[in-house]
Design an enzyme around this catalytic site. Sequence first.
Site, PDB file in Angstrom:
ATOM      1  N   LYS B 182       0.850  -1.194   0.000  1.00  0.00           N
ATOM      2  CA  LYS B 182       0.000   0.000   0.000  1.00  0.00           C
ATOM      3  C   LYS B 182       0.884   1.241   0.000  1.00  0.00           C
ATOM      4  CE  LYS B 182      -1.878   2.576   3.208  1.00  0.00           C
ATOM      5  NZ  LYS B 182      -1.859   3.934   2.659  1.00  0.00           N
ATOM      6  N   GLU B 256      10.238   0.513  10.320  1.00  0.00           N
ATOM      7  CA  GLU B 256      11.248   1.569  10.169  1.00  0.00           C
ATOM      8  C   GLU B 256      10.518   2.872  10.438  1.00  0.00           C
ATOM      9  OE1 GLU B 256      12.866   4.481   9.025  1.00  0.00           O
ATOM     10  OE2 GLU B 256      13.120   3.797   6.961  1.00  0.00           O
ATOM     11  N   CYS B 290      13.286  10.285   7.371  1.00  0.00           N
ATOM     12  CA  CYS B 290      13.217   9.772   8.739  1.00  0.00           C
ATOM     13  C   CYS B 290      14.574   9.832   9.408  1.00  0.00           C
ATOM     14  CB  CYS B 290      12.675   8.352   8.745  1.00  0.00           C
ATOM     15  SG  CYS B 290      13.387   7.336   7.460  1.00  0.00           S
ATOM     16  N   GLU B 387       9.887  14.794  16.199  1.00  0.00           N
ATOM     17  CA  GLU B 387      10.234  14.758  14.791  1.00  0.00           C
ATOM     18  C   GLU B 387       9.361  15.769  14.048  1.00  0.00           C
ATOM     19  OE1 GLU B 387       9.325  11.124  12.642  1.00  0.00           O
ATOM     20  OE2 GLU B 387      11.199  11.327  11.525  1.00  0.00           O
TER      21      GLU B 387
END
Lengths: 336, 475
Positions: B182, B256, B290, B387
């Site tokens: 997806k 991850e 990331c 983040e």
Amino acid sequence: MTRGSRLRCRRIWGAHYADPVSTTTQSTLADVTASDATLRRFLHGLPGVDQVGADQRAAGLGSRSIKTSSKKWALDLAISMVDLTTLEGMDTPGKVRALCSKAMRPDPADPSCPHTAAVCVYGDMVGIAKQALQGSPVHVASVATAFPSGRASRTVRLEDTAEAASAGADEIDMVIDRGAFLAGRYLQVFDDIVAVKQACGAVHLKVIFETGELQTYDNVRRASWLAMLAGAHFIKTSTGKIQPAATLPVTMVMVEAVRDFRAATGRQVGVKPAGGIRSSKDAITYLVMVNETAGPDWLTPDWFRFGASSLLNDLLMQRTKMATGRYSGADYFTLD
Amino acid sequence: MTTFEYAPAPESRAIVNILPSYGLFVDGEFVDGHGEGFKTINPATEEVLAEISEATEADVDLAVHAARKAFRSWSRISGAERGKFLFRIARIIAERSRELAVLESIDNGKPIRESRDVDVPTVAAHFFYYAGWADKLDHAGFGPNPKPLGVAGQVIPWNFPLLMLAWKIAPALACGNTVVLKPAETTPLTALLFAEICQQADLPPGVVNIVTGAGATGRALVAHEGVDKVAFTGSTEVGKAIAREVAGSAKKVTLELGGKAANIVFDDAPLDQAVEGVVNGIFFNQGHVCCAGSRLLVQESVADEVLAKLKARMSTLRVGDPLDKNTDIGAINSAEQLAKIRALSDIGEAEGAGRWSPACELPERGFWFAPTIFTGVSQAHRIAREEIFGPVLSVLTFRTPKEAVEKANNTPFGLSAGVWTEKGSRILWMASQLRAGVVWSNTFNRFDPASPFGGYKESGYGREGGRHGLEGYLQ
């Protein structure tokens, strides 16, 4: 998004450098050259250059795409920055005169084409070049100091310089003693440059490092600071006699050095890559690099030069192509 | 012209053919989804690019069944045969690289320079790399004759749409698994073009299935009983939800997740290259990375010098049209992400950090955020802990190597770190101290298919890339 909406962050040069970039101030710079030991400590205390990172950055700048109006502007600028060079054992007065007329009128068919910055010749040809260029704004640059190896006594190198200067050279391109530099005798190299500068009098001094022999970027950065401390007006990569000659990352390291030197001392020094730059694309890449590394203050023939011979014709060919939309053959551009 | 203005140098978008609407890719065919459908837009212009089908639970079920059916033969053909398919896919990606790069930039907003020079070449390299492993699994260090897991349900983010697809699909297929993937809701187009590439490569139907949709589709895929392995790249929050969902089941999981990497600059660093590395660390891909170096830890003795150089360098960054070859920073991927970046930046300002951006005109339409740094940031600031996933750098200082390590590790994340010093022994010492999956020394954001990538702590578990990347797809 439309083509016209290309936006960019405006540069605010100078503003960030209001504070000295390093703790180096002018007063401490004077102490730096007090002895071989202090000079070595200073040069080895400069931030190192990571080769992989420098190469990567240079390659990134090389991927800029310069088109249409900016290309046209860059081509004219590059022509005006060329030190049209002949440094051959077989140079004759006739060859030098031909070169001079090419420097004054690179494209005889187009009077709007700018002249080159200078012609660059051996010392014995200075008088001939000076005469041929009489009344024109094109400078005469002369190599000196036992070019290209520099392997002669200081007396001989200074005599070589003084002779070229008295023959009317506007600029002297000297070579450093690479042997002394690589042996770590920095003060000797420094004293050489100071002495040559004295012999030059009012004539502008370019200091050639022969970066192909210095090999590491750390050495290039140290040589740059050394020459600037000694009073060089220009720092120059190569003689053109040793491979590799000028490369983009080496020149970038030198441009970083002149940028940092001005921030620390307020004095601006020029940069001249020489040898190996043959195509318009290469030349434009150098201009992009200068623009993004040191800023537009360096984008004039007073502060940036190309030492080249075959580059000029490619610049002219591209310039004509921009004007006419067609490539013409090499036969339409003079060989001098 | 007295200054060197770069005229526009736009990459032509004529090479891509975006259809008005796209279906799901199930069992080798494009089929309609039964959900409501949604639109994907160009974040640089807000122009609607295409209508995308939304996969419902039933659609996901069909895709998983197709993958299950295909698994029977795909897992039995020889590794060398599977390798041939992967090599073929890699070659087609390389051949159609410009098309993929342009499409990626249009759908994602990233500059063409990045999609052209980084994303797509790395995608092809990843397929080439794992194609080579397909017939050598016996020698990969996971015992003799290792077996595939079955059907992998894979959910990927929008920051590197095609590259994350490659990281997921290439090792899964090489090991003999089949996949249902997806793509992210905002960036489905390159995954759908990849589906077309699978057809072009004559990949057996059902080996690769692409289901588009939002969170609900992803949840249905992860929760499906026919899925043997879940691989997810995305936010820590969703990662935790997935881990809860599959807990107690037989599903194998790799995650991850997020990061808040420290880029540590010592006073003996190669400063010009360090500044480049800092810029590349946080402004690459608009900071939608990331493993972005979103915290700059700079030694106090060179902090002023580094900041001056950094600001000068940032002033040369070119923000704008992603398809212009001279653009360094493109568009923020979505309105939602832009709102998040703005909110966290405002909090940074409110908490007293010094905010700075170069003078920068941003286009009126589309989602844009100027490259920004915050100075005077401490570990207690939210912008040093959370983040942001945008072009926003928090600058902190340190005095000793020990303090650098403590601050770098003082985060729930542990995905990556950067160390800048000319002292080799310090690099090795730092690498042993930093709790991060990747430690770059004197560089940042460099990726290679042969190098494993993954996190410590809340940055996830499992490794992708390299020999290690096979482990998540083998029994």
